[in-house]
Structure formats: C-alpha cells, structure tokens
Design a protein around this motif. Structure first.
Motif, PDB file in Angstrom:
ATOM      1  N   SER A  86       0.781  -0.786   0.018  1.00 33.45           N
ATOM      2  CA  SER A  86       0.196   0.480  -0.142  1.00 33.45           C
ATOM      3  C   SER A  86       0.282   1.158   0.350  1.00 33.45           C
ATOM      4  N   ASP A  87       2.002   0.956   0.736  1.00 32.92           N
ATOM      5  CA  ASP A  87       2.799   2.440   0.395  1.00 32.92           C
ATOM      6  C   ASP A  87       3.242   2.347  -0.992  1.00 32.92           C
ATOM      7  N   THR A  88       3.844   1.680  -1.628  1.00 37.72           N
ATOM      8  CA  THR A  88       4.106   1.428  -2.722  1.00 37.72           C
ATOM      9  C   THR A  88       3.080   1.942  -3.826  1.00 37.72           C
ATOM     10  N   THR A  89       2.248   1.394  -3.577  1.00 34.89           N
ATOM     11  CA  THR A  89       1.241   1.949  -4.042  1.00 34.89           C
ATOM     12  C   THR A  89       0.269   3.653  -3.764  1.00 34.89           C
ATOM     13  N   ALA A  90       0.627   4.017  -2.976  1.00 32.22           N
ATOM     14  CA  ALA A  90       1.052   5.651  -1.985  1.00 32.22           C
ATOM     15  C   ALA A  90       1.746   6.484  -3.757  1.00 32.22           C
ATOM     16  N   VAL A  91       3.223   6.364  -3.092  1.00 34.88           N
ATOM     17  CA  VAL A  91       4.116   6.302  -4.158  1.00 34.88           C
ATOM     18  C   VAL A  91       3.877   6.874  -5.014  1.00 34.88           C
ATOM     19  N   ALA A  92       3.616   5.637  -6.548  1.00 37.91           N
ATOM     20  CA  ALA A  92       3.364   5.429  -7.588  1.00 37.91           C
ATOM     21  C   ALA A  92       2.372   5.834  -8.133  1.00 37.91           C
ATOM     22  N   ILE A  93       1.033   5.992  -7.209  1.00 35.50           N
ATOM     23  CA  ILE A  93       0.305   7.275  -7.572  1.00 35.50           C
ATOM     24  C   ILE A  93       0.619   8.790  -7.626  1.00 35.50           C
ATOM     25  N   ALA A  94       1.241   8.762  -6.452  1.00 39.75           N
ATOM     26  CA  ALA A  94       1.620  10.816  -6.442  1.00 39.75           C
ATOM     27  C   ALA A  94       2.501  11.015  -7.375  1.00 39.75           C
ATOM     28  N   ALA A  95       3.592  10.491  -8.069  1.00 39.62           N
ATOM     29  CA  ALA A  95       4.260  10.025  -9.286  1.00 39.62           C
ATOM     30  C   ALA A  95       3.734  10.162 -10.475  1.00 39.62           C
ATOM     31  N   ALA A  96       2.350   9.217 -10.453  1.00 38.04           N
ATOM     32  CA  ALA A  96       2.008   9.236 -12.030  1.00 38.04           C
ATOM     33  C   ALA A  96       1.007  10.430 -11.755  1.00 38.04           C
ATOM     34  N   VAL A  97       0.707  11.056 -10.922  1.00 35.21           N
ATOM     35  CA  VAL A  97      -0.353  12.808 -10.996  1.00 35.21           C
ATOM     36  C   VAL A  97       0.098  13.405 -10.654  1.00 35.21           C
ATOM     37  N   LYS A  98       1.989  13.819 -10.309  1.00 37.72           N
ATOM     38  CA  LYS A  98       1.986  15.060 -10.100  1.00 37.72           C
ATOM     39  C   LYS A  98       2.175  15.508  -8.970  1.00 37.72           C
ATOM     40  N   ALA A  99       2.349  14.350  -7.447  1.00 32.07           N
ATOM     41  CA  ALA A  99       1.398  15.572  -6.543  1.00 32.07           C
ATOM     42  C   ALA A  99       2.989  15.940  -5.541  1.00 32.07           C
ATOM     43  N   ASP A 100       2.420  17.409  -5.377  1.00 30.05           N
ATOM     44  CA  ASP A 100       3.294  18.182  -4.195  1.00 30.05           C
ATOM     45  C   ASP A 100       4.197  17.383  -3.370  1.00 30.05           C
ATOM     46  N   ARG A 101       3.044  16.055  -2.450  1.00 32.93           N
ATOM     47  CA  ARG A 101       3.591  15.293  -1.532  1.00 32.93           C
ATOM     48  C   ARG A 101       2.733  14.185  -1.057  1.00 32.93           C
ATOM     49  N   CYS A 102       3.331  13.172  -0.552  1.00 29.66           N
ATOM     50  CA  CYS A 102       2.905  11.978  -0.671  1.00 29.66           C
ATOM     51  C   CYS A 102       3.251  11.569   0.647  1.00 29.66           C
ATOM     52  N   ASP A 103       1.889  11.557   1.393  1.00 28.73           N
ATOM     53  CA  ASP A 103       1.695  11.667   2.591  1.00 28.73           C
ATOM     54  C   ASP A 103       2.205  10.230   3.585  1.00 28.73           C
ATOM     55  N   ILE A 104       2.403   9.396   4.436  1.00 24.74           N
ATOM     56  CA  ILE A 104       2.149   8.250   4.419  1.00 24.74           C
ATOM     57  C   ILE A 104       1.865   8.152   6.732  1.00 24.74           C
ATOM     58  N   TYR A 105       0.251   7.867   6.649  1.00 26.72           N
ATOM     59  CA  TYR A 105      -0.241   7.677   8.113  1.00 26.72           C
ATOM     60  C   TYR A 105      -0.150   6.413   8.387  1.00 26.72           C
ATOM     61  N   THR A 106       0.846   6.803   9.694  1.00 28.87           N
ATOM     62  CA  THR A 106       0.998   5.385  10.683  1.00 28.87           C
ATOM     63  C   THR A 106       0.559   5.214  11.663  1.00 28.87           C
ATOM     64  N   ASP A 107       1.132   4.124  12.955  1.00 26.24           N
ATOM     65  CA  ASP A 107       0.915   3.979  13.838  1.00 26.24           C
ATOM     66  C   ASP A 107       1.655   4.900  14.552  1.00 26.24           C
ATOM     67  N   VAL A 108       3.004   5.047  13.780  1.00 26.27           N
ATOM     68  CA  VAL A 108       4.106   6.891  15.036  1.00 26.27           C
ATOM     69  C   VAL A 108       4.425   7.685  14.034  1.00 26.27           C
ATOM     70  N   ASP A 109       4.911   8.626  14.499  1.00 21.01           N
ATOM     71  CA  ASP A 109       4.119   9.489  14.388  1.00 21.01           C
ATOM     72  C   ASP A 109       6.044  10.563  13.663  1.00 21.01           C
ATOM     73  N   GLY A 110       6.894   9.357  12.893  1.00 17.56           N
ATOM     74  CA  GLY A 110       8.159  10.378  12.177  1.00 17.56           C
ATOM     75  C   GLY A 110       8.853   8.974  12.210  1.00 17.56           C
ATOM     76  N   VAL A 111       9.892   9.592  11.497  1.00 17.53           N
ATOM     77  CA  VAL A 111      10.526   8.228  11.808  1.00 17.53           C
ATOM     78  C   VAL A 111      12.309   8.158  12.296  1.00 17.53           C
ATOM     79  N   TYR A 112      12.887   7.372  13.546  1.00 18.64           N
ATOM     80  CA  TYR A 112      13.082   8.506  14.672  1.00 18.64           C
ATOM     81  C   TYR A 112      14.683   6.867  14.853  1.00 18.64           C
TER      82      TYR A 112
END
Length: 408
Positions: A148-174
C-alpha cells in the motif's frame, strides 16, 4: 494521503481518517487517498487461502487477499460522504494500476492519471485500494509486503503530486525504535538514500520499494501519525542533507551464518555461488572469504532461505553436508548515515566499539552509508541501545561519541 491497517482498524478509526481527509480538502488541496486492509484482515485472508493450498504465486491467492482493501476503500468513501465530502472508491483494476504478471509480489508498471483528474474536476476525492493492481491477463495482482505504501507513492508520481503523506501508528522516523531505545529522537527530515537503507535493514516505518519509487520519481514523503496531530518526518532529496553523521540505527532478527568449506576450488566456487545466489533470488547480506580457515566462505542470510540455499548448493555440487556449518539465532544491527568511510568519518570509532564488546560478533560490512554487524539475537537490543548512546543520537546535531566504557 495513505492510511495503514491500524489507522483504519474499525469504524471509529475510519471516521477519524475521514475527518483528516476533509481537513485537507478544506485547506484547498486536491487529495487522493490510498488505504490498506483493516488491521488483521489480510492475515486472516492469507490463512484462508493457505488452508486450501493457495500460494503467493497463484492468481487465486491474489484474488482472495486483495479483498481486504476493497472493503476499507468503500467504507472510507461512505464515511466521507456521510460528513459532506464527495468520494468515490476505486479498486486497482479500475484506475487501472498496471503491473507485471508476477503474482504475490508484482511490480507497478504504469498508472493512469486521468481517473484522478476527472474526480478532482468534479470535486470528488478518489479512494484507492492499496496493495493491488491488474496484469496483462486482466487478473488481479498484489504487490507484496508494504504494497500500500508503494501504491501511494506510485500514484503520487503518476499525478505529479507535491507530496505523499504516509499516515501510520508512529509520528515519524526515529533514530532507533522507541520501543527499544526510549531516548530515540524523531528526525525532522532524512534523505531518500538513508531512509532506503533503514527500510532495507529492518526499519518498519516504510517499505524499501516505496522509498525507491519515491527517490526515482523525486516525490517527497511525509511520515505522520494517524492518531496525533504532530509534525512528522520528511523524506527528502539527499542533495538537501550534506552533513556527515549517523542518522539512525535499526535491527532485524531471524538471521544465521552459514559457513561453506570450498577447499581447493575456492575461486571457481565463489563465482558460481555469487551467480547462483542472484539467480535464485536468495538475499545474502554479507559474504566473507576465510582463506586462513581452510578456504571457506561465510554467508549471513535470513533463516527462511536456509533450506532453499542448501538445495541449490547440493544441486550444483558446490558443497556437501559435511562441509557446511550453521550458526543460528542471529540478528543484524545496522547504523545508517553519511560519510562513514570518509577521512573524518566513523570507521575507526566503529572498529573500537566492536573491540570493546563483551559478546561475539558475526561478520560485518562497512560502506559510506551503513555499518552492519551480526550478533546473537539475545544481544541485539543491548547493542542498539549502546550504539545509540555512544554516538549521542539523542542529541540534535551531535554525533561525536561519548567516552567509551569497557563493554556493555
């Protein structure tokens, strides 16, 4: 916006996600949403399929396990419609998200942007099922773990999105897993290459394929919490991050060391082994030749590859059982950063750390961007905590090591 399984685990959480999406729409953004199956659903579907002989490589397996996302997609569309946001659900084949013909771990080949543009023109939020696509035979495919992460990023690339936000159970990369290192620090940003290394070495926040896709398409990823309104971590271009230092530490269990005695045919068999490992798609993290120990080779591999690798070695007459020994229950601990072999880098400091440990290590690799070492699983968390403390990773912009204590 992509929401994982824990973010959509029940009706209450789906309603919470719908509110987040509405806020983004009200801010004036054109939004596309990708969702995973509800937490636990995919594992249940996998169990059903395997109980009836289903394997990942079979089309019917994909047809079964992809249905979890179909449910979540439609439910979120309903939740949005209920609070006044026009939304429409899409399965992977309806976009279409075209993949190759490899069931169970398909690769995205292309995504049509027009369905998204048509939705936005009408003020509709498209909700897309993650983890799935359709192949040239018009069969449903799935993308494998982290799909699903890959799907989201691939769609973001296809539509030339400004950003892809991945919402998860942690609040960032530690800088390390906060469950292992309570003093771990959340990073404001991290480069694609560093995030790719962390993901490949065991960090669970993002899947390596999604980071690789983002890096190739230059799509910024923001990792955020579904449950707290806090700033997240931006995965950005490495050109913006030039400092030398260690960004984080991760570890993974379930590894073993395989020692193969090759005798007088060392050179020939080394070449043959490398070729066979690649053709058989066997992940080998480290390969070290031990000329002082009777011309043998040590391989550091995931436990799940052992049976298959032994079959490959036997089939090609590279070694017999009497020439093979196994050291099980190992873990891999990896530091990721920049300039680790630079003149003012960390190679000597890392060697000093290893000399002062009170337990054995099994193989190690050092590149400009990572240092990996194998240890017994029982010591992995201790080593992660120690390295995090030793290199001051809880302190912003301070990677200078603390005074070394003997051992741990």
């Amino acid at each position: 916006m992509k929401f994982g399984g824990t973010s959509v685990a029940d009706i209450g959480r789906l309603e919470h996600v719908a509110l987040k999406v509405r806020r983004q729409v009200e801010a004036g953004d054109q939004v596309a949403v990708v969702v995973s199956a509800m937490a636990g659903v995919t594992n249940q579907l996998v169990g059903y399929a395997k109980a009836l002989g289903g394997r990942e490589s079979l089309p019917e397996y994909d047809a079964v396990v992809s249905t979890g996302e179909q449910i979540t997609t439609a439910l979120l569309a309903l939740a949005l419609q209920q609070i006044g946001v026009p939304a429409q659900s899409f399965m992977g084949w309806q976009i279409p998200i075209k993949t190759d013909n490899c069931h169970g771990r398909a690769n995205v080949q292309s995504i049509e942007a027009k369905p998204f543009e048509d939705c936005w023109e009408k003020g509709i939020v498209p909700i897309v099922a993650g983890f799935q696509g359709v192949n040239s035979h018009r069969r449903i495919t799935t993308l494998g773990r982290g799909g699903s992460d890959t799907t989201a990023v691939a769609i973001a690339a296809a539509v030339k999105a400004d950003r892809c936000d991945i919402y998860t159970d942690v609040d960032g990369v530690y800088t390390a897993d906060p469950r292992v290192v309570p003093m771990a620090r959340k990073l404001d940003e991290i480069s694609y290459t560093e995030m790719l290394e962390l993901a490949a070495q065991g960090a669970k926040v993002l899947h390596p394929r999604s980071v690789g896709t983002a890096m190739m398409a230059e799509v910024p990823i923001q990792v955020l919490s579904s449950f707290e309104d806090k700033p997240g971590t931006m995965v950005a271009s490495s050109a913006q991050l030039t400092e030398i230092g260690i960004s984080g530490i991760t570890h993974s269990t379930g590894w073993l060391k395989l020692t193969v005695e090759l005798g007088n045919t060392l050179s020939t068999n080394i070449k043959k082994m490398r070729s066979l490992l690649g053709k058989a798609d066997i992940s080998h993290e480290m390969m070290v030749m031990n000329l002082s120990k009777g011309s043998s080779v040590d391989l550091f591999i995931p436990h799940g590859y052992l049976t298959w690798l032994l079959m490959v070695l036997e089939d090609h007459k590279i070694a017999s059982e009497s020439q093979i020994s196994v050291t099980p229950e190992l873990a891999k601990v990896t530091l990721v950063g920049r300039g680790l072999i630079a003149e003012n880098g960390y190679s000597q400091k890392l060697l000093q750390v290893m000399k002062n440990l009170d337990f054995s290590t099994y193989l190690a690799t050092l590149t400009k961007q990572k240092f990996s070492v194998g240890v017994h699983e029982a010591y992995a968390c201790d080593l992660v905590r120690y390295l995090h403390y030793y290199f001051n990773l809880d302190q912003i912009n301070d990677n200078s090591p603390k005074t070394m204590a003997a051992g741990l």
